[in-house]
Design a protein around this motif. Structure first.
Motif, PDB file in Angstrom:
ATOM      1  N   ALA A  79       0.700  -1.227   0.080  1.00  0.00           N
ATOM      2  CA  ALA A  79      -0.106   0.046  -0.024  1.00  0.00           C
ATOM      3  C   ALA A  79       0.836   1.128   0.039  1.00  0.00           C
ATOM      4  CB  ALA A  79      -0.884   0.120   1.250  1.00  0.00           C
ATOM      5  N   ILE A  80       1.956   1.212   0.692  1.00  0.00           N
ATOM      6  CA  ILE A  80       2.619   2.535   0.911  1.00  0.00           C
ATOM      7  C   ILE A  80       3.509   2.652  -0.348  1.00  0.00           C
ATOM      8  CG2 ILE A  80       4.705   1.491   2.157  1.00  0.00           C
ATOM      9  CD1 ILE A  80       3.032   4.713   3.050  1.00  0.00           C
ATOM     10  N   THR A  81       3.871   1.477  -0.859  1.00  0.00           N
ATOM     11  CA  THR A  81       4.682   1.697  -2.093  1.00  0.00           C
ATOM     12  C   THR A  81       3.861   2.052  -3.286  1.00  0.00           C
ATOM     13  OG1 THR A  81       5.947  -0.440  -1.753  1.00  0.00           O
ATOM     14  CG2 THR A  81       5.944   0.159  -3.858  1.00  0.00           C
ATOM     15  N   MET A  82       2.590   1.804  -3.394  1.00  0.00           N
ATOM     16  CA  MET A  82       1.740   2.240  -4.310  1.00  0.00           C
ATOM     17  C   MET A  82       1.408   3.582  -4.139  1.00  0.00           C
ATOM     18  SD  MET A  82      -0.857  -1.029  -5.005  1.00  0.00           S
ATOM     19  CE  MET A  82      -2.007   0.067  -6.105  1.00  0.00           C
ATOM     20  N   PHE A  83       1.321   4.031  -3.019  1.00  0.00           N
ATOM     21  CA  PHE A  83       1.106   5.382  -2.617  1.00  0.00           C
ATOM     22  C   PHE A  83       2.156   6.263  -3.206  1.00  0.00           C
ATOM     23  CE2 PHE A  83       0.619   8.907   0.812  1.00  0.00           C
ATOM     24  CZ  PHE A  83      -0.244   9.708   0.125  1.00  0.00           C
ATOM     25  N   LEU A 118       2.186   9.017  -5.999  1.00  0.00           N
ATOM     26  CA  LEU A 118       2.606  10.376  -5.858  1.00  0.00           C
ATOM     27  C   LEU A 118       3.413  10.897  -6.923  1.00  0.00           C
ATOM     28  CD1 LEU A 118       2.714  11.205  -1.930  1.00  0.00           C
ATOM     29  CD2 LEU A 118       1.548  12.189  -3.593  1.00  0.00           C
ATOM     30  N   LEU A 119       4.706   9.997  -7.052  1.00  0.00           N
ATOM     31  CA  LEU A 119       5.449  10.368  -8.003  1.00  0.00           C
ATOM     32  C   LEU A 119       5.021  10.529  -9.636  1.00  0.00           C
ATOM     33  CD1 LEU A 119       8.621   7.925  -6.979  1.00  0.00           C
ATOM     34  CD2 LEU A 119       8.368  10.665  -6.827  1.00  0.00           C
ATOM     35  N   LEU A 120       4.071   9.685  -9.643  1.00  0.00           N
ATOM     36  CA  LEU A 120       3.450  10.020 -11.130  1.00  0.00           C
ATOM     37  C   LEU A 120       2.773  11.027 -11.500  1.00  0.00           C
ATOM     38  CD1 LEU A 120       2.529   5.869 -11.899  1.00  0.00           C
ATOM     39  CD2 LEU A 120       4.425   7.317 -13.133  1.00  0.00           C
ATOM     40  N   THR A 121       1.956  11.358 -10.074  1.00  0.00           N
ATOM     41  CA  THR A 121       1.067  12.677 -10.239  1.00  0.00           C
ATOM     42  C   THR A 121       2.083  13.948 -10.370  1.00  0.00           C
ATOM     43  OG1 THR A 121       0.768  12.774  -8.002  1.00  0.00           O
ATOM     44  CG2 THR A 121      -0.941  11.531  -9.119  1.00  0.00           C
ATOM     45  N   TYR A 123       8.997  12.584  -0.004  1.00  0.00           N
ATOM     46  CA  TYR A 123      10.027  12.480   1.078  1.00  0.00           C
ATOM     47  C   TYR A 123       9.517  11.815   2.304  1.00  0.00           C
ATOM     48  CZ  TYR A 123      13.836  13.002   4.598  1.00  0.00           C
ATOM     49  OH  TYR A 123      14.389  12.759   5.476  1.00  0.00           O
ATOM     50  N   LEU A 124       8.195  12.265   2.671  1.00  0.00           N
ATOM     51  CA  LEU A 124       7.648  11.796   4.276  1.00  0.00           C
ATOM     52  C   LEU A 124       6.830  10.318   3.944  1.00  0.00           C
ATOM     53  CD1 LEU A 124       5.899  15.103   5.345  1.00  0.00           C
ATOM     54  CD2 LEU A 124       8.006  13.959   6.257  1.00  0.00           C
ATOM     55  N   VAL A 125       6.617  10.084   2.936  1.00  0.00           N
ATOM     56  CA  VAL A 125       5.963   8.738   2.571  1.00  0.00           C
ATOM     57  C   VAL A 125       7.082   7.942   2.117  1.00  0.00           C
ATOM     58  CG1 VAL A 125       4.771   7.302   0.766  1.00  0.00           C
ATOM     59  CG2 VAL A 125       3.856   9.688   1.558  1.00  0.00           C
ATOM     60  N   TYR A 126       8.227   8.241   1.642  1.00  0.00           N
ATOM     61  CA  TYR A 126       9.329   7.258   1.568  1.00  0.00           C
ATOM     62  C   TYR A 126       9.949   6.837   3.185  1.00  0.00           C
ATOM     63  CZ  TYR A 126      14.177   5.608   0.548  1.00  0.00           C
ATOM     64  OH  TYR A 126      15.244   4.702   0.592  1.00  0.00           O
ATOM     65  N   ARG A 127      10.055   7.899   3.935  1.00  0.00           N
ATOM     66  CA  ARG A 127      10.384   7.657   5.390  1.00  0.00           C
ATOM     67  C   ARG A 127       9.659   6.674   6.001  1.00  0.00           C
ATOM     68  NH1 ARG A 127      11.621  12.701   8.701  1.00  0.00           N
ATOM     69  NH2 ARG A 127      12.086  11.145  10.373  1.00  0.00           N
ATOM     70  N   ARG A 156       8.382   1.186   7.699  1.00  0.00           N
ATOM     71  CA  ARG A 156       7.601  -0.299   7.495  1.00  0.00           C
ATOM     72  C   ARG A 156       8.480  -1.527   7.010  1.00  0.00           C
ATOM     73  NH1 ARG A 156       1.684   1.525   5.302  1.00  0.00           N
ATOM     74  NH2 ARG A 156       1.375   2.996   6.529  1.00  0.00           N
ATOM     75  N   GLY A 157       9.742  -1.195   6.675  1.00  0.00           N
ATOM     76  CA  GLY A 157      10.553  -2.365   6.426  1.00  0.00           C
ATOM     77  C   GLY A 157      10.981  -2.532   5.166  1.00  0.00           C
ATOM     78  N   GLY A 158      10.783  -1.251   4.169  1.00  0.00           N
ATOM     79  CA  GLY A 158      11.176  -1.191   2.736  1.00  0.00           C
ATOM     80  C   GLY A 158      12.614  -1.037   2.674  1.00  0.00           C
TER      81      GLY A 158
END
Length: 110
Positions: free
Chosen positions: A46-50, A54-57, A98-102, A107-109
């Motif tokens: 879910a966080i990867t898709m988000f 975001l990057l695509l938008t 950046y915040l979503v990447y953190r 989450r273990g990515g």
């Protein structure tokens, strides 16, 4: 907070019908995936898709704003506000990424 801010800026950006419907669909669908990422805190997908959305938008927002930006003769105050909020949302998206990447790393990515 990321979802709420981008939702509000997208609503204000779509307020004047200057940008096409694809702008609204793209941004609101990514925000829906963001809600899914909030609800399922243990899901890495879910966080990867988000983050990917975001990057695509960022790219699609640049294209939408550059193609559909009205000429100076047709800029009313409402259109100026609407496109200003769309540009402000675009400028905030790298910070949000950046915040979503953190969050993804928490989450273990990898």
């Amino acid at each position: 907070a990321i979802i709420l801010v981008h939702w509000l800026l997208t609503v204000w950006g779509c307020m004047n019908y200057m940008l096409p419907v694809s702008y609204a669909w793209g941004n609101f669908s990514v925000l829906a995936v963001g809600i899914w990422a909030i609800v399922q805190r243990d899901s890495l997908d879910a966080i990867t898709m988000f983050l990917t959305g975001l990057l695509l938008t960022v790219l699609t927002d640049i294209i939408h704003i550059s193609i559909f930006y009205p000429s100076h003769d047709y800029l009313s105050d409402a259109k100026r506000f609407s496109v200003g909020m769309a540009i402000f949302s675009l400028l905030l998206k790298p910070v949000s990424c950046y915040l979503v990447y953190r969050m993804y790393r928490e989450r273990g990515g990898e």
